[in-house]
Design a protein around this motif. Structure first.
Motif, PDB file in Angstrom:
ATOM      1  N   LEU A   1       0.833  -1.197   0.000  1.00 41.81           N
ATOM      2  CA  LEU A   1       0.000   0.000   0.000  1.00 41.81           C
ATOM      3  C   LEU A   1       0.871   1.252   0.000  1.00 41.81           C
ATOM      4  O   LEU A   1       0.596   2.213  -0.727  1.00 41.81           O
ATOM      5  N   ASN A   2       1.929   1.236   0.800  1.00 42.52           N
ATOM      6  CA  ASN A   2       2.831   2.394   0.829  1.00 42.52           C
ATOM      7  C   ASN A   2       3.528   2.592  -0.512  1.00 42.52           C
ATOM      8  O   ASN A   2       3.685   3.721  -0.983  1.00 42.52           O
ATOM      9  N   SER A   3       3.942   1.491  -1.141  1.00 36.11           N
ATOM     10  CA  SER A   3       4.594   1.633  -2.447  1.00 36.11           C
ATOM     11  C   SER A   3       3.608   2.118  -3.497  1.00 36.11           C
ATOM     12  O   SER A   3       3.975   2.900  -4.394  1.00 36.11           O
ATOM     13  N   PHE A   4       2.370   1.722  -3.407  1.00 40.88           N
ATOM     14  CA  PHE A   4       1.346   2.185  -4.356  1.00 40.88           C
ATOM     15  C   PHE A   4       1.091   3.674  -4.150  1.00 40.88           C
ATOM     16  O   PHE A   4       0.946   4.434  -5.113  1.00 40.88           O
ATOM     17  N   ARG A   5       1.033   4.105  -2.887  1.00 42.54           N
ATOM     18  CA  ARG A   5       0.788   5.536  -2.603  1.00 42.54           C
ATOM     19  C   ARG A   5       1.961   6.398  -3.056  1.00 42.54           C
ATOM     20  O   ARG A   5       1.773   7.520  -3.496  1.00 42.54           O
ATOM     21  N   SER A   6       3.164   5.880  -2.926  1.00 38.90           N
ATOM     22  CA  SER A   6       4.347   6.674  -3.324  1.00 38.90           C
ATOM     23  C   SER A   6       4.423   6.845  -4.839  1.00 38.90           C
ATOM     24  O   SER A   6       4.994   7.820  -5.321  1.00 38.90           O
TER      25      SER A   6
END
Length: 76
Positions: free
Chosen positions: A69-74
């Motif tokens: 999720l964090n990589s998708f948001r970044s």
């Protein structure tokens, strides 16, 4: 119907109740044996397939999902 008929009815009712009690006891015994067999197969399955290993891998899923999720948001 009379007194004689009601005595026959009560005797018949007594037989019916006795049959139901015996049937319930039999069903209980069958269910108990079935439960014990299921428990034995479950215990053997845990030993053979190392379910503890699978659960330890599944416990990593929340961390992995947060990272994804964090990589998708970044990216956005």
């Amino acid at each position: 119907m009379g007194l004689h008929g009601s005595c026959e009815y009560l005797a018949l009712l007594q037989h019916v109740v006795q049959c139901v009690v015996v049937a319930v006891r039999t069903i209980y015994n069958i269910m108990l044996v079935t439960f014990l067999l299921q428990f034995m197969f479950a215990a053997i399955g845990v030993q053979l397939f190392k379910v503890g290993l699978i659960l330890s891998l599944l416990s990593c899923l929340p961390k992995l999902s947060r990272e994804l999720l964090n990589s998708f948001r970044s990216r956005s």
